[in-house]
Motif scaffolding. Structure first.
Motif, PDB file in Angstrom:
ATOM      1  N   HIS A 142     -34.388 -23.099 -46.715  1.00 16.24           N
ATOM      2  CA  HIS A 142     -35.379 -22.131 -47.190  1.00 16.24           C
ATOM      3  C   HIS A 142     -35.378 -20.812 -46.425  1.00 16.24           C
ATOM      4  O   HIS A 142     -36.020 -19.865 -46.837  1.00 16.24           O
ATOM      5  CB  HIS A 142     -36.770 -22.763 -47.137  1.00 16.24           C
ATOM      6  CG  HIS A 142     -37.190 -23.159 -45.747  1.00 16.24           C
ATOM      7  ND1 HIS A 142     -36.612 -24.232 -45.075  1.00 16.24           N
ATOM      8  CD2 HIS A 142     -38.092 -22.616 -44.895  1.00 16.24           C
ATOM      9  CE1 HIS A 142     -37.167 -24.329 -43.871  1.00 16.24           C
ATOM     10  NE2 HIS A 142     -38.052 -23.362 -43.729  1.00 16.24           N
ATOM     11  N   LEU A 143     -34.649 -20.710 -45.283  1.00 21.56           N
ATOM     12  CA  LEU A 143     -34.693 -19.479 -44.496  1.00 21.56           C
ATOM     13  C   LEU A 143     -33.517 -18.553 -44.817  1.00 21.56           C
ATOM     14  O   LEU A 143     -32.384 -19.004 -44.969  1.00 21.56           O
ATOM     15  CB  LEU A 143     -34.661 -19.810 -42.989  1.00 21.56           C
ATOM     16  CG  LEU A 143     -35.829 -20.618 -42.415  1.00 21.56           C
ATOM     17  CD1 LEU A 143     -35.645 -20.795 -40.906  1.00 21.56           C
ATOM     18  CD2 LEU A 143     -37.183 -19.950 -42.704  1.00 21.56           C
ATOM     19  N   LYS A 144     -33.807 -17.264 -44.905  1.00 22.55           N
ATOM     20  CA  LYS A 144     -32.739 -16.257 -45.023  1.00 22.55           C
ATOM     21  C   LYS A 144     -31.928 -16.295 -43.729  1.00 22.55           C
ATOM     22  O   LYS A 144     -32.497 -16.359 -42.637  1.00 22.55           O
ATOM     23  CB  LYS A 144     -33.391 -14.879 -45.192  1.00 22.55           C
ATOM     24  CG  LYS A 144     -32.411 -13.702 -45.196  1.00 22.55           C
ATOM     25  CD  LYS A 144     -33.194 -12.381 -45.196  1.00 22.55           C
ATOM     26  CE  LYS A 144     -32.297 -11.187 -45.016  1.00 22.55           C
ATOM     27  NZ  LYS A 144     -32.025 -10.505 -46.281  1.00 22.55           N
ATOM     28  N   LYS A 145     -30.622 -16.252 -43.851  1.00 22.23           N
ATOM     29  CA  LYS A 145     -29.783 -16.370 -42.654  1.00 22.23           C
ATOM     30  C   LYS A 145     -29.127 -15.035 -42.311  1.00 22.23           C
ATOM     31  O   LYS A 145     -28.547 -14.380 -43.167  1.00 22.23           O
ATOM     32  CB  LYS A 145     -28.714 -17.446 -42.866  1.00 22.23           C
ATOM     33  CG  LYS A 145     -29.339 -18.830 -42.968  1.00 22.23           C
ATOM     34  CD  LYS A 145     -28.393 -19.887 -43.437  1.00 22.23           C
ATOM     35  CE  LYS A 145     -29.175 -21.109 -43.883  1.00 22.23           C
ATOM     36  NZ  LYS A 145     -29.977 -20.881 -45.100  1.00 22.23           N
ATOM     37  N   VAL A 146     -29.267 -14.673 -41.040  1.00 23.50           N
ATOM     38  CA  VAL A 146     -28.691 -13.421 -40.560  1.00 23.50           C
ATOM     39  C   VAL A 146     -27.896 -13.707 -39.296  1.00 23.50           C
ATOM     40  O   VAL A 146     -28.383 -14.385 -38.389  1.00 23.50           O
ATOM     41  CB  VAL A 146     -29.797 -12.377 -40.274  1.00 23.50           C
ATOM     42  CG1 VAL A 146     -29.208 -11.118 -39.657  1.00 23.50           C
ATOM     43  CG2 VAL A 146     -30.558 -12.029 -41.554  1.00 23.50           C
ATOM     44  N   ALA A 147     -26.675 -13.209 -39.259  1.00 23.89           N
ATOM     45  CA  ALA A 147     -25.843 -13.374 -38.069  1.00 23.89           C
ATOM     46  C   ALA A 147     -25.853 -12.075 -37.268  1.00 23.89           C
ATOM     47  O   ALA A 147     -25.702 -10.987 -37.833  1.00 23.89           O
ATOM     48  CB  ALA A 147     -24.420 -13.734 -38.468  1.00 23.89           C
ATOM     49  N   PHE A 148     -26.056 -12.195 -35.968  1.00 29.01           N
ATOM     50  CA  PHE A 148     -26.036 -11.053 -35.058  1.00 29.01           C
ATOM     51  C   PHE A 148     -24.796 -11.201 -34.187  1.00 29.01           C
ATOM     52  O   PHE A 148     -24.645 -12.201 -33.474  1.00 29.01           O
ATOM     53  CB  PHE A 148     -27.321 -11.068 -34.215  1.00 29.01           C
ATOM     54  CG  PHE A 148     -27.428  -9.941 -33.208  1.00 29.01           C
ATOM     55  CD1 PHE A 148     -27.103  -8.634 -33.536  1.00 29.01           C
ATOM     56  CD2 PHE A 148     -27.913 -10.203 -31.918  1.00 29.01           C
ATOM     57  CE1 PHE A 148     -27.232  -7.609 -32.602  1.00 29.01           C
ATOM     58  CE2 PHE A 148     -28.042  -9.180 -30.987  1.00 29.01           C
ATOM     59  CZ  PHE A 148     -27.702  -7.889 -31.332  1.00 29.01           C
ATOM     60  N   PHE A 149     -23.903 -10.224 -34.272  1.00 33.82           N
ATOM     61  CA  PHE A 149     -22.642 -10.299 -33.513  1.00 33.82           C
ATOM     62  C   PHE A 149     -22.492  -9.000 -32.728  1.00 33.82           C
ATOM     63  O   PHE A 149     -21.821  -8.059 -33.166  1.00 33.82           O
ATOM     64  CB  PHE A 149     -21.486 -10.505 -34.497  1.00 33.82           C
ATOM     65  CG  PHE A 149     -20.188 -10.908 -33.837  1.00 33.82           C
ATOM     66  CD1 PHE A 149     -20.151 -11.828 -32.796  1.00 33.82           C
ATOM     67  CD2 PHE A 149     -18.979 -10.375 -34.277  1.00 33.82           C
ATOM     68  CE1 PHE A 149     -18.949 -12.199 -32.199  1.00 33.82           C
ATOM     69  CE2 PHE A 149     -17.770 -10.743 -33.691  1.00 33.82           C
ATOM     70  CZ  PHE A 149     -17.769 -11.656 -32.655  1.00 33.82           C
ATOM     71  N   GLY A 185     -27.736 -13.382 -47.502  1.00 32.24           N
ATOM     72  CA  GLY A 185     -27.715 -13.362 -46.046  1.00 32.24           C
ATOM     73  C   GLY A 185     -27.269 -11.999 -45.527  1.00 32.24           C
ATOM     74  O   GLY A 185     -26.898 -11.116 -46.312  1.00 32.24           O
ATOM     75  N   GLY A 186     -27.334 -11.826 -44.220  1.00 27.44           N
ATOM     76  CA  GLY A 186     -26.946 -10.553 -43.632  1.00 27.44           C
ATOM     77  C   GLY A 186     -26.147 -10.722 -42.351  1.00 27.44           C
ATOM     78  O   GLY A 186     -26.157 -11.782 -41.728  1.00 27.44           O
ATOM     79  N   VAL A 187     -25.440  -9.656 -41.989  1.00 28.26           N
ATOM     80  CA  VAL A 187     -24.667  -9.627 -40.744  1.00 28.26           C
ATOM     81  C   VAL A 187     -24.988  -8.319 -40.032  1.00 28.26           C
ATOM     82  O   VAL A 187     -24.804  -7.238 -40.598  1.00 28.26           O
ATOM     83  CB  VAL A 187     -23.150  -9.723 -41.031  1.00 28.26           C
ATOM     84  CG1 VAL A 187     -22.348  -9.544 -39.753  1.00 28.26           C
ATOM     85  CG2 VAL A 187     -22.801 -11.057 -41.701  1.00 28.26           C
ATOM     86  N   LEU A 188     -25.506  -8.433 -38.800  1.00 30.87           N
ATOM     87  CA  LEU A 188     -25.778  -7.248 -37.973  1.00 30.87           C
ATOM     88  C   LEU A 188     -24.732  -7.251 -36.872  1.00 30.87           C
ATOM     89  O   LEU A 188     -24.684  -8.178 -36.059  1.00 30.87           O
ATOM     90  CB  LEU A 188     -27.191  -7.340 -37.391  1.00 30.87           C
ATOM     91  CG  LEU A 188     -27.669  -6.156 -36.545  1.00 30.87           C
ATOM     92  CD1 LEU A 188     -27.800  -4.881 -37.390  1.00 30.87           C
ATOM     93  CD2 LEU A 188     -29.012  -6.480 -35.880  1.00 30.87           C
ATOM     94  N   ILE A 189     -23.862  -6.241 -36.896  1.00 29.78           N
ATOM     95  CA  ILE A 189     -22.689  -6.294 -36.014  1.00 29.78           C
ATOM     96  C   ILE A 189     -22.501  -4.981 -35.264  1.00 29.78           C
ATOM     97  O   ILE A 189     -22.559  -3.898 -35.853  1.00 29.78           O
ATOM     98  CB  ILE A 189     -21.434  -6.685 -36.859  1.00 29.78           C
ATOM     99  CG1 ILE A 189     -20.188  -6.779 -35.981  1.00 29.78           C
ATOM    100  CG2 ILE A 189     -21.200  -5.736 -38.019  1.00 29.78           C
ATOM    101  CD1 ILE A 189     -19.008  -7.413 -36.705  1.00 29.78           C
ATOM    102  N   ALA A 191     -24.443  -6.946 -45.975  1.00 30.25           N
ATOM    103  CA  ALA A 191     -25.135  -7.984 -46.733  1.00 30.25           C
ATOM    104  C   ALA A 191     -24.170  -8.715 -47.652  1.00 30.25           C
ATOM    105  O   ALA A 191     -23.195  -8.130 -48.145  1.00 30.25           O
ATOM    106  CB  ALA A 191     -26.270  -7.380 -47.540  1.00 30.25           C
ATOM    107  N   THR A 192     -24.447 -10.005 -47.885  1.00 28.76           N
ATOM    108  CA  THR A 192     -23.667 -10.744 -48.879  1.00 28.76           C
ATOM    109  C   THR A 192     -24.264 -10.442 -50.261  1.00 28.76           C
ATOM    110  O   THR A 192     -25.383  -9.962 -50.360  1.00 28.76           O
ATOM    111  CB  THR A 192     -23.710 -12.269 -48.623  1.00 28.76           C
ATOM    112  OG1 THR A 192     -25.079 -12.661 -48.531  1.00 28.76           O
ATOM    113  CG2 THR A 192     -23.001 -12.623 -47.351  1.00 28.76           C
ATOM    114  N   VAL A 209     -21.261 -18.560 -43.920  1.00 25.56           N
ATOM    115  CA  VAL A 209     -22.274 -19.188 -43.070  1.00 25.56           C
ATOM    116  C   VAL A 209     -23.676 -18.677 -43.413  1.00 25.56           C
ATOM    117  O   VAL A 209     -24.618 -19.452 -43.514  1.00 25.56           O
ATOM    118  CB  VAL A 209     -21.940 -18.949 -41.574  1.00 25.56           C
ATOM    119  CG1 VAL A 209     -23.155 -19.163 -40.691  1.00 25.56           C
ATOM    120  CG2 VAL A 209     -20.809 -19.865 -41.126  1.00 25.56           C
ATOM    121  N   VAL A 210     -23.821 -17.372 -43.624  1.00 26.89           N
ATOM    122  CA  VAL A 210     -25.161 -16.838 -43.927  1.00 26.89           C
ATOM    123  C   VAL A 210     -25.506 -16.996 -45.417  1.00 26.89           C
ATOM    124  O   VAL A 210     -26.682 -16.924 -45.790  1.00 26.89           O
ATOM    125  CB  VAL A 210     -25.344 -15.365 -43.482  1.00 26.89           C
ATOM    126  CG1 VAL A 210     -25.160 -15.239 -41.983  1.00 26.89           C
ATOM    127  CG2 VAL A 210     -24.413 -14.425 -44.231  1.00 26.89           C
TER     128      VAL A 210
END
Ligand code: AVJ
Length: 318
Positions: free
Chosen positions: A149-156, A184-188, A315-316, A179-180
């Protein structure tokens, strides 16, 4: 304070030996940079981040500080925040305070370091659910815990993406996108191409901390594999390769010598190099091209006033 959860997916201790032997058989010789980070190496890396020449860390921290509010608006609260290569916790603290994620999942190859920082964060943020995982994310990996149920965000953060060859970076980002998942999102954080003298100085600090960090790889191999590298007989070499758009780090044999590792003997010629790291630098458009190839869409990019470092939110597809 809540108890943290811990997932141990650390590769068997055999992997250091296997990868060192593989790397010693290659020409030129090379050892992957992930092996820098034993506890001594992690401490030396943190010391690099405090040298006056190494601008990436403090520039990225300033970007996070300046734009935490905007980032929180884009991501929203109560996400599952995965942090890859959780180094010093200063950066993620800024993010945790702004985002208030439901779950924080730090992922790192260095187990002691990971546990220490996970416990520190759990103590300081009693509202935070911490699920730490010891994982080698340079190989295939999955989330050890994945609430639907949670939005997934990867921080790299930290421009660690620069350690991958560009094609590997695309494969890595593609895996992150999976994975996200949807929405989902990726903050890089990504180091930018810039003046060559600034780049070269960042990897050749006057105090010699980067040299000690590079040489610690040999000390680690001595400690863990019973090898006999003489640290006096290797020198630190780091330079910007403009054609490839990357910093290269090497250890250079100062003389002809023989080294023993776990019972095997290896000869080094004078001047022979052992390649220990690549650190690619990307213009904004170059990083966007990698993201597109990985199925990620650029949403926002923040850059410091001196144009040293970039922070991207990708973002995906929805
Ligand atoms: C952690 C991989 C981003 O490439 O700048 C710093 C490692 N090596 N100084 C980098 C590093 C030498 C760092 N990364």
């Amino acid at each position: 304070m809540r108890a943290i959860r811990f997932y141990d997916r650390h590769p068997a201790p055999a992997s250091l030996r296997d990868e060192v032997f593989q790397g010693m058989a290659r020409r030129p010789r090379a050892i992957p940079p992930k092996f820098f980070y034993d506890s001594r190496g992690s401490a030396l890396f943190e010391a690099i981040c405090r040298t006056p020449e190494y601008y990436p860390t403090r520039t990225e921290i300033a970007l996070l500080r300046a734009h935490a509010g905007e980032i929180a608006t884009l991501i929203g609260t109560d996400c599952l925040l995965v942090e890859l290569g959780s180094g010093s916790s200063e950066k993620v603290r800024l993010l945790l305070e702004a985002l208030r994620p439901g779950v924080y999942m730090p992922i790192d190859i260095s187990k002691d370091h990971l546990l220490a920082s996970a416990h520190g964060l759990a103590a300081d943020y009693p509202w935070l659910d911490v699920h730490a995982a010891c994982v080698d994310y340079s190989a295939a990996w999955r989330l050890p815990y994945c609430p639907q149920h949670l939005k997934k965000v990867a921080f790299f953060p930290g421009s660690s993406i620069g350690n991958f060859e560009p094609d590997e970076a695309v494969a890595f980002l593609r895996r992150l996108a999976a994975v996200v998942g949807r929405e989902g999102g990726v903050l890089i954080g990504v180091d930018l191409k810039k003046d060559i003298a600034v780049l070269n100085a960042a990897y050749n600090d006057a105090q010699g901390v980067t040299a000690a960090f590079n040489l610690n790889l040999l000390a680690r191999i001595n400690r863990e594999l019973g090898a006999d590298f003489d640290l006096e007989c290797f020198g630190h070499l780091a330079f910007y390769n403009e054609t490839r758009g990357r910093i290269e780090m090497h250890l250079v044999s100062r003389c002809r010598q023989k080294v023993h590792i776990a019972g095997a003997q290896f000869a080094f010629g004078e001047g022979e190099r052992l390649h220990t790291e690549c650190s690619y630098k990307y213009r904004v458009e170059e990083l966007h091209a990698l993201a597109h190839r990985a199925g990620l869409s650029p949403v926002e990019v923040w850059i410091d006033p001196d144009g040293l470092f970039s922070l991207h939110y990708l973002a995906t597809a929805r």
